[in-house]
Enzyme design. Structure first.
Site, PDB file in Angstrom:
ATOM      1  N   ASP A  37       4.639 -14.601 -48.852  1.00 29.41           N
ATOM      2  CA  ASP A  37       5.322 -15.623 -48.075  1.00 29.41           C
ATOM      3  C   ASP A  37       4.270 -16.663 -47.698  1.00 29.41           C
ATOM      4  O   ASP A  37       3.064 -16.394 -47.719  1.00 29.41           O
ATOM      5  CB  ASP A  37       6.015 -15.040 -46.841  1.00 29.41           C
ATOM      6  CG  ASP A  37       7.086 -15.998 -46.310  1.00 29.41           C
ATOM      7  OD1 ASP A  37       7.077 -17.194 -46.698  1.00 29.41           O
ATOM      8  OD2 ASP A  37       7.939 -15.573 -45.510  1.00 29.41           O
TER       9      ASP A  37
HETATM   10  C1  BGC Z   1       9.715 -18.568 -45.290  1.00 33.78           C
HETATM   11  C2  BGC Z   1      10.133 -18.252 -46.713  1.00 33.78           C
HETATM   12  C3  BGC Z   1      10.096 -19.500 -47.548  1.00 33.78           C
HETATM   13  C4  BGC Z   1       8.697 -20.101 -47.481  1.00 33.78           C
HETATM   14  C5  BGC Z   1       8.519 -21.363 -48.282  1.00 33.78           C
HETATM   15  C6  BGC Z   1       8.418 -19.337 -45.228  1.00 33.78           C
HETATM   16  O1  BGC Z   1       8.190 -19.806 -43.954  1.00 33.78           O
HETATM   17  O2  BGC Z   1       9.616 -17.382 -44.551  1.00 33.78           O
HETATM   18  O3  BGC Z   1      11.402 -17.671 -46.731  1.00 33.78           O
HETATM   19  O4  BGC Z   1      10.487 -19.224 -48.860  1.00 33.78           O
HETATM   20  O5  BGC Z   1       8.402 -20.409 -46.127  1.00 33.78           O
HETATM   21  O6  BGC Z   1       9.212 -22.407 -47.709  1.00 33.78           O
END
Ligand code: BGC
Length: 749
Positions: free
Chosen positions: A263
Site C-alpha cells: 500500500d
Molecule cells: C490506499 C489504497 C490505495 C493507495 C493508492 C492508499 O492510501 O489505502 O487503497 O490504492 O492509497 O492510492
C-alpha cells in the site's frame, strides 16, 4: 537465378536471421516463465532494483535498455482514478480522464449475483485498459468487522463466503483485459483508526475462517496477478513485512505467483522487506510514512538501501531475483501481452452496467401497504435530503473519481416522474457536508444553505403535508468520519440530525419512504414508524437512474444485505463490551477477542429483537415460495460434491429474482461453532406464476473448521443441517447430511 528469386531468398535469410536473433523474452510464442527467466538473466542488479519500486506516484520503470516497459497503477476499485501529477497527489489536469463510476463494492456484494460481479470486472477492466493502466488497485475484500470502519463501502460485507464468491468474477473480468487486479488490503485491515500502525492480534482459527477466505479465493480461484498488503501490522510486523502473511500463507500455502505491491507508504524497514515477501514498493516518502518535501524514489526501502544490502552480501540475491521475476511476469501479463484487447471508456455499455448493478444491489427493507413501487395515483412527490442532490463520486479517499457524468437521485427521479406527469418538489431537510473536493477534483456544486436546522425541518414538513408521497434520501456520505478512508465513524447514528428530520416527515405525511445511501449499517430509531425503507449505496454515475428504476418499479428490487443491520453498536461483537483493546485498540494494539463472532455469527446468539434487518435480507415487489429442497446424496465423504436443488415459484404478479441461501449448522459439535454459516447461494430470476430451480453445489469445505493445532481444515464426523431460505433469519427448509468419517486437508492441497 532470376533477380526476383535472389531477392526472395535474401529476404528470407534476413527474416530468418532476425527471428533467430529475437531474444526469448520478446518472443510472444514462448511461455511466460521462459521469457521472464531470459529477461532476468540479461538484467543488472541495478535494473532489477529499479523495477521493484515506484518512479512516480503510480508508476514503476521498466528496463529501458532492453525495451521492457514499466507499469502504471490506478485506483480502484469503483472506477478509474483521474491522473495525478508525476510526484504529487494533485491533479495532472488531463482532460481525457473522466470515467464511469460504478457502484461501490458494498452495492455489488448486495446483488448476491456473481454475474453482476463479472459484468463489473469486465467493464471496469475495459476502462482501465483504455486508459493504459496495467494494475487496478482493487477490489477490496476486508471483512466488515465493525460498522464504524470508514472503508467498509469499498469492501463486500461481513461474510467470508459472500465476499469470496463475489470477488472471483470481478478479478477474472478485469484480467481478461490484460489488466491486473490488485486485491486489497491484505490482511486484517479492518479499521481506519491508527491505520498506519495498528497491530492486530487474532487467533488462527478466526484468521483462516473469517479474514482470509476472500483473499484466498481471489488468489486461488480468481488467479489475481497482484495483491496489496495493507498499512496495519499483524502480530508485531507490518503487513508488508510480514513473513507469516506473505511467505507462509500467500506464497507458500496459496502458491501465489503474482506481485505483492505495498500500500502507498506502507513499507518501513529495508531488512524486513528484503526478505519477507513484499515484491514492490509504492508511495513511500523519504522517511517511510512521514510526509516529506518530495518523494525520493532512490531512497525507497527497496531502492538504494536494498541495493546496498545486496552488494554487501547482507541480503539474499535469490530473493531479489524472485521479486524482479514476479514484476517481469506482471509486465508480460499486462503491458507486454500482445493479445490483450484495447478496452473502452464511457461507453453506453458501461453506463448500462453501472445502472444494472446499482439496481440489482438496492435492498428493499420494508414496504408496508405496498407503498412502493410508486403508484400511478401519486401526482405530487416531495423529495427531502441532502443525498438526493449531492455528488457522491468525489470524496471518500483513494476511491474518489472524476466522472464524465453522475445522475443525482433527485434528477433521476424527476426525469422518470415527469415522463409520467408527476410533480416533484425538493426540500433540503438538513445540511450535512457541503464540501465537494478531493485531490483537486471538485464537484462544482454549491450546497450551502443558511437556514437553521429548525427552519429546514419546518420547511420540509410544510411541503410534506402537501405531497402525496415523501421520499427522504439521506444516509452517510464520503466526508471524514463518515464512509471515508483515513478515519472511522464516530457514531453508529445517522449524522446531521437526520433522525429528527425523518420523524418529522413521517408525522407530517404517513406516506414517507426512507432511502438511505451508505456503505455501512446505522441506527434506525424510526424504523417502526416509517412504512417503507430502502437501503441504497454509493451507486456512482447512474445513482439517480438506478434509484428511480427501483422506486418506480422498472427494476424489481432483488438485493440482499451483505451485512447485519443491528439495533445498536453494542450488538456488534467488537463493540459488545466497550473494551478499547478490542476496538479501536490500546497502545496501538487491537485484539480480536470476539473471534468468529462477526456480524450474524454474533447476533445469532442475541435475542432476535437486537437486529433491525438481518444479513441476507431483502424484499421484492413480487412474492416467492420456496419448494422442498432436494440433495444429490445425504451422505458426504472425502471430496464428494453435493448438489442441492430448490424450486422457487414466483407467486406474485411481476418478474423478480430471489436469492436462495444455504447455511450449515452442525447438529452436535465437539467444538465451539457459529450457530450457522452461509455456505452457498444462488440468485434465480422467475416470471410470475413460473418455477425455476436454484442450484447450489457444496463439498467438504462447507462443513469444515480450521484446526489451529494441526493447521488442517477439518470436518468432524456427525450430522449437519443444511438450512435453506431467503435470508439468514428465515430458513424454513432443512436437509440433514451425515458425514461418516473425519475429513481433513491442508490449505495448500
Ligand atoms: C490506499 C489504497 C490505495 C493507495 C493508492 C492508499 O492510501 O489505502 O487503497 O490504492 O492509497 O492510492
Amino acid at each position: 537465378m532470376s533477380i526476383k528469386k535472389t531477392f526472395a531468398i535474401t529476404l528470407m535469410a534476413v527474416t530468418l536471421s532476425a527471428a533467430a536473433q529475437t531474444p526469448i523474452y520478446l518472443d510472444h510464442t514462448k511461455p511466460i516463465d521462459e521469457r521472464v527467466n531470459d529477461a532476468l538473466s540479461r538484467m543488472t542488479i541495478a535494473e532489477k532494483i529499479a523495477i521493484i519500486h515506484a518512479q512516480s506516484k503510480f508508476s514503476s520503470p521498466g528496463v529501458q535498455r532492453l525495451g521492457i516497459p514499466g507499469i502504471w497503477c490506478t485506483d480502484g476499485p469503483h472506477g478509474i482514478r483521474p491522473d495525478v501529477l508525476w510526484d504529487e497527489w494533485d491533479q495532472a489536469g488531463a482532460t481525457n480522464d473522466s470515467c464511469v463510476a460504478f457502484p461501490a463494492l458494498t452495492c455489488l456484494a448486495a446483488t448476491w449475483d456473481p454475474e453482476m460481479s463479472a459484468l463489473y470486472g469486465k467493464s471496469i477492466g475495459e476502462e482501465a485498459r483504455y486508459r493504459n493502466k496495467n494494475v487496478l488497485l482493487g477490489p477490496g475484500v476486508n471483512i466488515n468487522r465493525t460498522p464504524l470502519n470508514g472503508r467498509n463501502f469499498e469492501y463486500m460485507g461481513e461474510d467470508p463466503l459472500l465476499s469470496a464468491t463475489m470477488v472471483v468474477p470481478y478479478i477474472k473480468g478485469v484480467q481478461d483485459n490484460g489488466v491486473a487486479a490488485c486485491v486489497k488490503h491484505y490482511a486484517l485491515n479492518n479499521q481506519e483508526v491508527d491505520r498506519d500502525h495498528v497491530d492486530v492480534y487474532v487467533d488462527d482459527r478466526t484468521l483462516h475462517e473469517i479474514y482470509l477466505p476472500a483473499f484466498k479465493a481471489a488468489i486461488i480461484d480468481g488467479g489475481a496477478w497482484a495483491i496489496m498488503p495493507g498499512y496495519n501490522k499483524y502480530q508485531g510486523d507490518h503487513a508488508c513485512e510480514n513473513t507469516r502473511l506473505l511467505l507462509d500463507i500467500l506464497k507458500g500455502d496459496w502458491a501465489f505467483d503474482g506481485v505483492a505491491i505495498s500500500d502507498w507508504g506502507a513499507v518501513h524497514n529495508t531488512e524486513k522487506v528484503a526478505s519477507n515477501g513484499l515484491d514492490m514498493e509504492f508511495g513511500s516518502w523519504t522517511n517511510g510514512l512521514n510526509f516529506g518535501a518530495s518523494n525520493a524514489y532512490d531512497d525507497y526501502y527497496l531502492a538504494k538501501p536494498y541495493e546496498k544490502l545486496i552488494l554487501e552480501g547482507k541480503a539474499d540475491t535469490a530473493m531479489l531475483n524472485d521479486k524482479a521475476a514476479r514484476v517481469l511476469r506482471l509486465i508480460m501479463r499486462t503491458e507486454m501481452n500482445r493479445n490483450r484487447p484495447y478496452g473502452s471508456m464511457n461507453s453506453p455499455e458501461h453506463y448500462a452496467a453501472a445502472r444494472k448493478i446499482g439496481g440489482e444491489g438496492i435492498v428493499l427493507l420494508k414496504n408496508n401497504n405496498n407503498l412502493l413501487p410508486i403508484s400511478p395515483d401519486v401526482k405530487k412527490i416531495l423529495i427531502v435530503g441532502e443525498n438526493a442532490i449531492k455528488m457522491m463520486t468525489v470524496g471518500g479517499g483513494s476511491s474518489s473519481l472524476k466522472v464524465q457524468r453522475e445522475t443525482l437521485p433527485l434528477d433521476g427521479i424527476r426525469a422518470k416522474a415527469s415522463s409520467k406527469g408527476i410533480e416533484v418538489n425538493y426540500e433540503r431537510g438538513y445540511v450535512g457536508d457541503v464540501t465537494g473536493e478531493y485531490n483537486g477534483v471538485t464537484t462544482g456544486q454549491n450546497l450551502n444553505d443558511e437556514r437553521s436546522a429548525e427552519q429546514l425541518i419546518a420547511d420540509a414538513v410544510r411541503a410534506a403535508r402537501e405531497a402525496d408521497m415523501v421520499i427522504f434520501i439521506g444516509g452517510l456520505n464520503k466526508s471524514d468520519h463518515q464512509d471515508a478512508e483515513g478515519a472511522d465513524r464516530l457514531s453508529f447514528d445517522l449524522p446531521y440530525n437526520q433522525n429528527q428530520v425523518i420523524e418529522a416527515l413521517v408525522n407530517a405525511n404517513p406516506n414517507t419512504v426512507v432511502v438511505n445511501l451508505t456503505g455501512n449499517p446505522y441506527a434506525m430509531p424510526w424504523k417502526d414508524r416509517v412504512p417503507a425503507i430502502v437501503q441504497g449505496w454509493y451507486i456512482g454515475s447512474e445513482a439517480g437512474n438506478a434509484i428511480a428504476d427501483v422506486l418506480f418499479g422498472d427494476t424489481n428490487p432483488s438485493g440482499k444485505l451483505p451485512f447485519t443491520m443491528a439495533v445498536a453498536l453494542t450488538d456488534y461483537a467488537a463493540h459488545a463490551d466497550g473494551d478499547a483493546s478490542v476496538y479501536p485498540g490500546v497502545d496501538g494494539k487491537v485484539t480480536y477477542k470476539e473471534g468468529l463472532d462477526v456480524g450474524y455469527r454474533h447476533t445469532d446468539k442475541l435475542p432476535a429483537k437486537r437486529v433491525n434487518y438481518p444479513f441476507g435480507y431483502g424484499q421484492s415487489y413480487t412474492t416467492f415460495a420456496l419448494g422442498k429442497p432436494q440433495v444429490s446424496s445425504n451422505q458426504l465423504k472425502g471430496n464428494d460434491k453435493l448438489t442441492v436443488t430448490v424450486p422457487v415459484t414466483n407467486t406474485g404478479s411481476r418478474q423478480g429474482a430471489e436469492v436462495v441461501q444455504l447455511y450449515v449448522h452442525e447438529v452436535k459439535s465437539k467444538i465451539d461453532r457459529p450457530t450457522k454459516e452461509l455456505k452457498a447461494f444462488d440468485k434465480v430470476s422467475v416470471k410470475p406464476g413460473e418455477t425455476a430451480n436454484a442450484e447450489m453445489t457444496i463439498d467438504r469445505k462447507a462443513f469444515a473448521y480450521y484446526n489451529p493445532e494441526t493447521s488442517l481444515w477439518t470436518v468432524n464426523p456427525g450430522r449437519y443441517e443444511l438450512l435453506i431460505g431467503n435470508s439468514s433469519d428465515s430458513l424454513p427448509n432443512k436437509l440433514t447430511i451425515t458425514i461418516p468419517e473425519q475429513i481433513s486437508w491442508r490449505d495448500s492441497e
